[in-house]
Design a protein around this motif. Structure first.
Motif, PDB file in Angstrom:
ATOM      1  N   PRO A 237      -0.105   6.785   7.839  1.00 31.36           N
ATOM      2  CA  PRO A 237      -1.124   7.580   8.547  1.00 31.36           C
ATOM      3  C   PRO A 237      -2.415   6.806   8.790  1.00 31.36           C
ATOM      4  O   PRO A 237      -3.070   7.011   9.820  1.00 31.36           O
ATOM      5  N   ILE A 238      -2.789   5.912   7.877  1.00 32.22           N
ATOM      6  CA  ILE A 238      -3.988   5.107   8.093  1.00 32.22           C
ATOM      7  C   ILE A 238      -3.793   4.192   9.297  1.00 32.22           C
ATOM      8  O   ILE A 238      -4.701   4.020  10.122  1.00 32.22           O
TER       9      ILE A 238
ATOM     10  N   VAL B 222      -1.139  -0.088  -4.724  1.00 32.65           N
ATOM     11  CA  VAL B 222      -1.259   1.114  -3.900  1.00 32.65           C
ATOM     12  C   VAL B 222      -2.691   1.625  -3.914  1.00 32.65           C
ATOM     13  O   VAL B 222      -3.270   1.971  -2.869  1.00 32.65           O
ATOM     14  N   LYS B 223      -3.279   1.638  -5.092  1.00 34.92           N
ATOM     15  CA  LYS B 223      -4.630   2.175  -5.274  1.00 34.92           C
ATOM     16  C   LYS B 223      -5.664   1.382  -4.489  1.00 34.92           C
ATOM     17  O   LYS B 223      -6.484   1.939  -3.746  1.00 34.92           O
ATOM     18  N   MET B 224      -5.659   0.067  -4.636  1.00 37.46           N
ATOM     19  CA  MET B 224      -6.698  -0.777  -4.040  1.00 37.46           C
ATOM     20  C   MET B 224      -6.482  -0.998  -2.553  1.00 37.46           C
ATOM     21  O   MET B 224      -7.426  -0.962  -1.757  1.00 37.46           O
ATOM     22  N   VAL B 225      -5.227  -1.233  -2.137  1.00 35.76           N
ATOM     23  CA  VAL B 225      -4.954  -1.520  -0.725  1.00 35.76           C
ATOM     24  C   VAL B 225      -5.256  -0.311   0.143  1.00 35.76           C
ATOM     25  O   VAL B 225      -5.900  -0.430   1.201  1.00 35.76           O
ATOM     26  N   THR B 226      -4.821   0.874  -0.270  1.00 42.12           N
ATOM     27  CA  THR B 226      -5.071   2.070   0.534  1.00 42.12           C
ATOM     28  C   THR B 226      -6.557   2.406   0.585  1.00 42.12           C
ATOM     29  O   THR B 226      -7.060   2.822   1.638  1.00 42.12           O
ATOM     30  N   SER B 227      -7.266   2.231  -0.519  1.00 38.39           N
ATOM     31  CA  SER B 227      -8.709   2.497  -0.518  1.00 38.39           C
ATOM     32  C   SER B 227      -9.427   1.569   0.447  1.00 38.39           C
ATOM     33  O   SER B 227     -10.269   2.003   1.241  1.00 38.39           O
TER      34      SER B 227
ATOM     35  N   ALA C 101      -2.395   8.474  -5.501  1.00 33.79           N
ATOM     36  CA  ALA C 101      -0.965   8.144  -5.580  1.00 33.79           C
ATOM     37  C   ALA C 101      -0.741   6.904  -6.433  1.00 33.79           C
ATOM     38  O   ALA C 101       0.232   6.828  -7.193  1.00 33.79           O
ATOM     39  N   GLY C 102      -1.645   5.923  -6.328  1.00 31.11           N
ATOM     40  CA  GLY C 102      -1.513   4.720  -7.145  1.00 31.11           C
ATOM     41  C   GLY C 102      -1.668   5.007  -8.626  1.00 31.11           C
ATOM     42  O   GLY C 102      -0.937   4.462  -9.466  1.00 31.11           O
ATOM     43  N   VAL C 103      -2.631   5.863  -8.970  1.00 28.79           N
ATOM     44  CA  VAL C 103      -2.831   6.226 -10.382  1.00 28.79           C
ATOM     45  C   VAL C 103      -1.608   6.963 -10.922  1.00 28.79           C
ATOM     46  O   VAL C 103      -1.163   6.727 -12.057  1.00 28.79           O
ATOM     47  N   ILE C 104      -1.060   7.871 -10.103  1.00 24.00           N
ATOM     48  CA  ILE C 104       0.150   8.597 -10.522  1.00 24.00           C
ATOM     49  C   ILE C 104       1.297   7.618 -10.754  1.00 24.00           C
ATOM     50  O   ILE C 104       2.050   7.730 -11.742  1.00 24.00           O
TER      51      ILE C 104
ATOM     52  N   GLY D 295       0.798  -1.224   0.000  1.00 20.18           N
ATOM     53  CA  GLY D 295       0.000   0.000   0.000  1.00 20.18           C
ATOM     54  C   GLY D 295       0.828   1.270   0.000  1.00 20.18           C
ATOM     55  O   GLY D 295       0.306   2.350  -0.284  1.00 20.18           O
ATOM     56  N   GLY D 296       2.105   1.157   0.337  1.00 19.27           N
ATOM     57  CA  GLY D 296       2.984   2.322   0.285  1.00 19.27           C
ATOM     58  C   GLY D 296       2.909   3.184   1.528  1.00 19.27           C
ATOM     59  O   GLY D 296       2.376   2.796   2.565  1.00 19.27           O
ATOM     60  N   TRP D 297       3.437   4.409   1.413  1.00 21.78           N
ATOM     61  CA  TRP D 297       3.557   5.314   2.558  1.00 21.78           C
ATOM     62  C   TRP D 297       2.214   5.759   3.111  1.00 21.78           C
ATOM     63  O   TRP D 297       2.117   6.149   4.278  1.00 21.78           O
TER      64      TRP D 297
END
Length: 237
Positions: free
Chosen positions: A49-50, A188-193, A162-165, A43-45
């Motif tokens: 915060p999550i 990044v996109k799916m995990v963070t969402s 951020a994932g799309v970027i 999921g990245g950085w």
């Protein structure tokens, strides 16, 4: 000799054909099992915060839950004992009972007992003020859960951006739109969402659970306060 040579050539050809057949068979490999910890890392950085919001929400919920639960214990025996002490004229005993109870109701009744001799309106005002103070103590930090419930999904949305970027950046570097190139950004996109929504939903539920518990205590305090005022007015009737 000719037949023997032909037989050897045939055997060699058959052997080569079998070998070629084995080489052309598709190689099947088991997909690597994706562990939960590895999934969070992908999921990245934004997951930092999550994760902080998740820990903060859980700490506040359990701390408030046990505090409110302790304050919501049944105080019917206290009212019975205070009523008996007032009827017998022993105010000091009633005040001691309220002081030893160490509960919101006990502190409210103690304040009212200390005001006995003054007009009923003054006693009601003193009880009401103490009641508001006790409710404020119970509601302490509950609002933070509401903030967590609102911010966590926003961080999830930020991770989506951020994932799309990352997807477009990887494509621009490799000039390739294969699944292997865009998979990092998709993670990044799916995990963070998903993480942001999960933390937000849990915080939202915990926020309303605590508010319902506080509302129940407020109702009980108001009922007991009315009963106490009626008790003080009995001699004057």
């Amino acid at each position: 000799m000719t037949l023997l040579f032909i037989q050897q050539v045939a055997d060699t050809a058959k052997h080569l054909a079998d070998t070629a057949g084995h080489l052309t068979q598709p190689i099947t490999t088991q997909p690597e099992e994706l562990r939960f910890g590895d999934l969070l890392i992908k999921g990245g950085w934004v997951m930092i915060p999550i994760g902080i919001l998740a820990v903060l929400g859980l700490v506040i919920f359990f701390e408030r839950y046990f505090t409110i639960r302790k304050a919501s214990k049944n105080e019917s025996n206290l009212m019975v004992q205070v009523r008996a002490s007032i009827h017998s004229g022993n105010l000091e005993s009633a005040i001691a009972l309220c002081r030893n109870s160490n509960s919101p109701l006990g502190r409210m009744l103690q304040k009212g007992l200390l005001r006995i001799g003054r007009p009923i309106k003054d006693i009601e005002g003193a009880i009401e003020n103490i009641g508001k103070l006790e409710v404020s103590k119970l509601e302490k930090n509950i609002g933070i859960l509401g903030i967590v419930a609102g911010i966590a999904p926003m961080f999830g949305f930020l991770g989506t951006i951020a994932g799309v970027i990352k997807i477009f950046y990887d494509i621009s570097k490799t000039d390739n739109i294969s699944m292997g190139v865009i998979s990092g950004g998709l993670y990044v996109k799916m995990v963070t969402s998903a993480a942001g929504l999960f933390v937000g939903i849990v915080a939202y539920v915990c926020y309303h659970v605590l508010n319902m518990m506080v509302d129940k205590i407020i109702l009980n305090l108001e009922t007991d306060a009315i009963e106490f005022i009626d008790l003080l007015e009995e001699p004057s009737k």
